[in-house]
Scaffold this motif. Structure first.
Motif, PDB file in Angstrom:
ATOM      1  N   LYS A 146       3.033   6.500  -6.889  1.00 21.88           N
ATOM      2  CA  LYS A 146       2.070   7.677  -7.782  1.00 21.88           C
ATOM      3  C   LYS A 146       3.028   9.182  -7.510  1.00 21.88           C
ATOM      4  O   LYS A 146       2.269   9.788  -8.153  1.00 21.88           O
ATOM      5  CB  LYS A 146       0.574   7.967  -6.612  1.00 21.88           C
TER       6      LYS A 146
ATOM      7  N   GLN B 124       0.799   4.302  -2.849  1.00 21.07           N
ATOM      8  CA  GLN B 124       1.008   5.988  -2.920  1.00 21.07           C
ATOM      9  C   GLN B 124       2.656   6.195  -3.439  1.00 21.07           C
ATOM     10  O   GLN B 124       2.342   7.316  -3.800  1.00 21.07           O
ATOM     11  CB  GLN B 124       1.175   5.973  -0.979  1.00 21.07           C
ATOM     12  N   ALA B 125       3.532   6.238  -2.832  1.00 24.75           N
ATOM     13  CA  ALA B 125       4.827   6.550  -3.535  1.00 24.75           C
ATOM     14  C   ALA B 125       5.281   6.376  -4.654  1.00 24.75           C
ATOM     15  O   ALA B 125       5.848   7.928  -4.963  1.00 24.75           O
ATOM     16  CB  ALA B 125       6.500   5.759  -2.353  1.00 24.75           C
TER      17      ALA B 125
ATOM     18  N   LYS C 118       0.853  -0.903  -0.278  1.00 20.86           N
ATOM     19  CA  LYS C 118      -0.129  -0.020   0.680  1.00 20.86           C
ATOM     20  C   LYS C 118       1.151   1.153   0.080  1.00 20.86           C
ATOM     21  O   LYS C 118       0.493   2.432  -1.064  1.00 20.86           O
ATOM     22  CB  LYS C 118      -0.779  -0.159   1.301  1.00 20.86           C
ATOM     23  N   LYS C 119       2.350   1.478   0.856  1.00 22.21           N
ATOM     24  CA  LYS C 119       2.720   2.308   0.671  1.00 22.21           C
ATOM     25  C   LYS C 119       3.487   2.843  -0.235  1.00 22.21           C
ATOM     26  O   LYS C 119       3.850   3.939  -0.956  1.00 22.21           O
ATOM     27  CB  LYS C 119       3.816   1.959   1.678  1.00 22.21           C
TER      28      LYS C 119
END
Length: 370
Positions: free
Chosen positions: A104, A101-102, A97-98
């Motif tokens: 993006k 996000q990173a 998940k992280k």
């Protein structure tokens, strides 16, 4: 050790490479590079992978500070991935998940450092898959895990990582007094690890710059390295300890199995052990579940200390340390790691734990919760 003390070499002699070869063989890896501590080994591992200013390293907060400090030594930035509530290792789901996000925002990590807490391997195959997908490198912080296994292979085989790092501190599974080891299957990384642990110096003609033929150049400094070498005395002790490693780990597993049975009825949570992992059981971790009983972690901790039982807490989330809070990290950043911190206690486990000592630990816990 006595043979080394009587020899011509105390520091840089023939025993360190023998110890390195023995560790590499034990781990089913191709190369091993000894250092004067696991912290030093983590540092040179980061350097060998090219970590530097502007890069980011991710690790878990539930670890010793060295797992994060190694990034700062290289001028890189640090960030944290929360832990799994059952194994207490890096959560693969939260890592993915992280990473999404990173990706993006264009801030993917250069290196991820999974930590094998207590001696149980992280889910390395899944983490490796994510590394292929998102393009980061992997350093296994296996400071607790020498002698452990993952998918029936020794921890340190580096099947799913670039480098794995062991600790030989006196409280670890085996010791060299103080010391560490980085293992890898990549020959170029092995050369860089060796160079960075010894001032950045090489005697390899293929790497040295040309100089006038009438000048003697039997070594050159080609990088900025450090004096992180292990001594022959330490390596000799390590070789002696290595002969007993499997026995030590088997004994720890036996003690852990007794704990599992004798503590099963108490209102505590034990570390979940995955089926594809054989822990070295550097730590035996219990959790006094918050809000689920009449006792708090603090009360149990104090009662065990009052009973003259040496217990500890592994670990306070790294980013809650004052140094890291000054960098902008705030309470609540990794909720699972913080809940773990409020619940966890490490109880005694080591090969020479006597039956009466073991009984005292168990009876004390039973009495506390009675």
């Amino acid at each position: 050790v006595i043979d080394v003390l009587r020899s011509d070499y105390l520091t840089q002699g023939p025993v360190v490479p023998i110890f390195e070869e023995a560790i590499a063989k034990y781990c089913e890896a191709k190369y091993a590079v000894a250092a004067n501590s696991a912290t030093s080994a983590l540092h040179v591992a980061c350097l060998a992978l090219g970590l530097g200013k502007g890069d980011v390293l991710w690790t878990v907060p539930t670890t010793f500070v060295a797992s994060a400090n190694c990034a700062l030594y290289c001028g890189a930035n640090i960030d944290f991935v929360d832990i799994d509530p059952s194994t207490y290792n890096m959560s693969v789901e939260k890592l993915e998940k992280k990473l999404l996000q990173a990706e993006k925002v264009g801030k993917l990590p250069k290196i991820v450092v999974p930590v094998h807490l207590g001696g149980q391997s992280c889910e390395m195959e899944k983490i490796h898959y994510l590394s292929q997908r998102f393009g980061f490198r992997i350093i296994e912080d296996a400071a607790h895990a020498v002698g452990g296994k993952y998918q029936d292979r020794p921890v340190g085989s580096c099947e799913y990582s670039d480098i794995a790092v062991f600790s030989f501190h006196p409280v670890k599974i085996i010791t060299t007094g103080e010391g560490g080891m980085a293992v890898t299957n990549d020959p170029s990384l092995a050369k860089r690890l060796t160079r960075f642990r010894s001032h950045g110096i090489t005697s390899d003609n293929a790497l040295m710059e040309m100089r006038p033929e009438n000048e003697i150049w039997n070594y050159q400094q080609i990088d900025l390295g450090y004096n992180y070498r292990m001594t022959d005395i330490q390596a000799a002790l390590g070789l002696s300890q290595l002969e007993r490693l499997d026995k030590f780990v088997a004994r720890r597993n036996k003690i852990a199995s007794h704990y599992n049975a004798d503590l099963a009825d108490l209102p505590i949570q034990l570390q979940y052990q995955q089926e594809d992992s054989y822990s070295s059981y550097h730590l035996y971790l219990i959790r006094v579940k918050e809000g689920q009983g009449s006792h708090t972690q603090r009360e149990v901790y104090d009662a065990l200390e009052a009973a003259n039982i040496n217990i500890n807490l592994h670990y306070i989330p790294v980013y809650r340390q004052p140094f890291y809070e000054r960098k902008g990290f705030v309470q609540g950043y990794c909720p699972e790691a913080e809940l773990y911190h409020r619940e966890a206690i490490s109880i005694p486990i080591y090969p020479t734990l006597q039956s009466d000592q073991y009984d005292h630990v168990v009876s004390s816990l039973v009495t506390i919760f009675a």
